[in-house]
Design an enzyme around this catalytic site. Structure first.
Site, short mmCIF file in Angstrom:
data_model
loop_
_atom_site.label_atom_id
_atom_site.label_comp_id
_atom_site.label_asym_id
_atom_site.label_seq_id
_atom_site.Cartn_x
_atom_site.Cartn_y
_atom_site.Cartn_z
N LYS A 111 -34.64 34.60 3.64
CA LYS A 111 -35.26 33.59 4.41
C LYS A 111 -35.32 33.99 6.03
O LYS A 111 -34.83 34.95 6.23
CB LYS A 111 -34.50 32.18 4.52
CG LYS A 111 -32.93 32.38 4.97
CD LYS A 111 -32.03 31.14 4.75
CE LYS A 111 -30.59 31.48 5.23
NZ LYS A 111 -29.88 30.56 4.78
N ARG A 141 -23.58 18.68 4.25
CA ARG A 141 -25.05 19.02 5.02
C ARG A 141 -25.91 18.71 3.91
O ARG A 141 -26.59 17.50 3.59
CB ARG A 141 -25.03 20.46 5.31
CG ARG A 141 -26.34 20.85 5.93
CD ARG A 141 -26.52 22.45 6.61
NE ARG A 141 -26.37 23.19 5.49
CZ ARG A 141 -26.44 24.58 5.62
NH1 ARG A 141 -26.46 25.06 6.66
NH2 ARG A 141 -26.56 25.22 4.60
N TYR A 188 -31.65 39.50 38.87
CA TYR A 188 -31.79 38.13 39.33
C TYR A 188 -30.52 37.52 39.88
O TYR A 188 -29.34 37.77 39.27
CB TYR A 188 -32.29 37.06 38.10
CG TYR A 188 -33.85 37.23 37.97
CD1 TYR A 188 -34.59 36.94 38.89
CD2 TYR A 188 -34.15 37.66 36.60
CE1 TYR A 188 -36.03 36.93 38.64
CE2 TYR A 188 -35.68 37.75 36.41
CZ TYR A 188 -36.33 37.32 37.45
OH TYR A 188 -37.77 37.65 37.28
N MET A 229 -36.56 38.78 31.30
CA MET A 229 -37.26 38.46 30.10
C MET A 229 -37.87 39.97 29.58
O MET A 229 -37.79 40.12 28.13
CB MET A 229 -38.65 37.73 30.51
CG MET A 229 -39.37 37.23 29.12
SD MET A 229 -40.94 36.51 29.44
CE MET A 229 -40.15 35.08 30.21
C1 LIG Z 1 -28.66 31.29 4.11
C2 LIG Z 1 -27.96 30.95 2.71
C3 LIG Z 1 -27.06 32.07 2.16
C4 LIG Z 1 -26.84 33.23 2.82
O1 LIG Z 1 -25.51 33.06 3.77
P1 LIG Z 1 -25.00 34.51 4.34
O2 LIG Z 1 -23.83 33.97 5.27
O3 LIG Z 1 -26.12 34.92 5.44
O4 LIG Z 1 -24.69 35.30 3.26
C5 LIG Z 1 -26.82 31.51 0.89
N1 LIG Z 1 -26.91 30.39 0.47
C6 LIG Z 1 -27.56 29.61 1.22
C7 LIG Z 1 -27.75 28.06 0.41
C8 LIG Z 1 -28.26 29.68 2.43
O5 LIG Z 1 -29.10 28.73 2.90
#
Ligand SMILES: *Cc1c(COP(=O)(O)O)cnc(C)c1O
Length: 361
Positions: free
Chosen positions: A35, A131, A256, A304
């Site tokens: 992702k 969650r 800065y 930046m």
């Molecule tokens: C992002 C995600 C993972 C991977 O988690 P890592 O800590 O990067 O290994 C696994 N399961 C779900 C549901 C996720 O959203």
């Protein structure tokens, strides 16, 4: 090439890290999590390099469609399922797998006719992260409803997500595992629990399918350690070069706000890298980086497009010399700790103006 900022992505390291997942969780199915543009590494090239994974995990249908458009036919799992009913025809057409985590998704699936490809679905249970997912009390009913949906087949099993697996001293993971075991109707029902931290530190969480993310990219999710200590290899190295060297006088403020004041006459380098590239703005003076492969320190505030570097230890450094911000020889975990963030956020934060260059080995 003009500006030198670039992220070099080592696909051989990526495949090595996938092998490390197999070593850590033998015989488990692997849902490789790619992702968020493969945690900033580039969705399609990473997916192509991970063609050995059983399933690719993404966060939304747009990511899945980019993979299908690139000709990738590995099974794809939408880790949060779908957000709106209009995604369902696309999910069918592209044969995507889903996670069903809420009542509203069940209702949409129930009103979907059976015609067309059936949608494989995991059912998500909330074992303590609070969650996504059905509560343990609501799970049996949700399973019956999902199983009865004419458009869904097969129900792949139960999925849950660990909240504190990065901390081996925390009791939450054991509680979560116990809650999942209590709602698993029988051992023939597959379970998927482990993220990278589960894979590395909680063998009891391996279940039937593991979901590695960050460890594929070479970073450890465990508190206070680096991926290298786990036999992982960094995949992304963030590079740039020196674009200026100034000889500052004792008492000169640098950058800065003049937040860093030269304690003596000294050379100060400037590298083409800043928060516009995704380098963390909150990295303080003293954050390490490599100039010509040797450690040096960031000084003053991150701008930046530029950062300033203490070059007292490298008086011969010259404009054009290479600078590495993290990656090979400098763990991203170390930079993340300096900047009070995580390697996850560093990788995802590298912006689109930073060219990704792919190497293999
Ligand atoms: C992002 C995600 C993972 C991977 O988690 P890592 O800590 O990067 O290994 C696994 N399961 C779900 C549901 C996720 O959203």
């Amino acid at each position: 090439m003009s500006r030198a900022a670039r992220a070099v992505v080592d696909l051989a390291a990526l495949r090595h890290n996938l092998q490390q997942v197999r070593h850590a969780a033998p015989r488990r199915r692997i849902i490789a999590v790619i992702k968020a543009d493969a945690y900033g590494h580039g969705l399609v090239p990473v997916a192509q390099a991970l063609d050995d994974a059983d399933v690719l995990g993404v966060a939304c249908i747009e990511e899945a469609l980019r993979l299908r458009e690139a000709g990738i036919d590995t099974p794809i799992l939408l880790l949060e399922g779908f957000f709106h009913a209009d995604e369902l025809p696309l999910i069918r057409r592209h044969q995507l797998q889903i996670v069903v985590h809420g009542e509203h998704q069940l209702a949409m699936l129930e009103s979907l006719p059976a015609q067309g490809t059936a949608i494989p679905a995991w059912l998500k249970v909330d074992t303590g992260m609070h969650r996504l997912g059905f509560s343990p009390e609501a799970l049996a009913a949700a399973w019956r409803r999902l199983d009865a949906c004419p458009a869904v087949a097969p129900v792949l099993g139960l999925m849950t997500h660990l909240a504190n697996a990065d901390d081996v001293g925390d009791g939450t993971t054991r509680q979560q595992l116990a809650r999942l075991a209590a709602v698993r109707p029988d051992p023939a029902v597959a379970v998927s629990i482990a993220n990278s931290a589960g894979i590395l530190a909680w063998p009891d969480s391996h279940g039937d399918a593991v979901r590695p993310g960050i460890m594929l990219y070479g970073a450890s999710p465990m508190l206070g350690e680096t991926g290298r200590q786990r036999g992982l290899r960094p995949v992304m190295s963030l590079h740039s070069e020196l674009i200026s060297i100034r000889h500052c006088k004792k008492g000169d403020g640098v950058g800065y706000g003049g937040s860093w004041v030269c304690p003596e006459d000294m050379p100060v380098g400037v590298a083409a890298m800043g928060y516009g590239d995704g380098y963390p703005r909150h990295a303080p003076s003293g954050t390490p980086l490599l100039v010509n492969g040797r450690r040096a320190a960031l000084i003053g505030r991150v701008s930046m497009d530029m950062i300033c570097i203490d070059l007292r230890a490298q008086p011969a450094a010259a404009v054009g010399d290479p600078v590495t911000l993290w990656g090979d020889g400098l763990p991203a975990e170390e930079i993340a700790a300096c900047a009070s963030t995580l390697a996850y956020a560093l990788f995802c934060g590298v912006t689109s103006r930073v060219e990704r260059a792919y190497i293999d080995g």
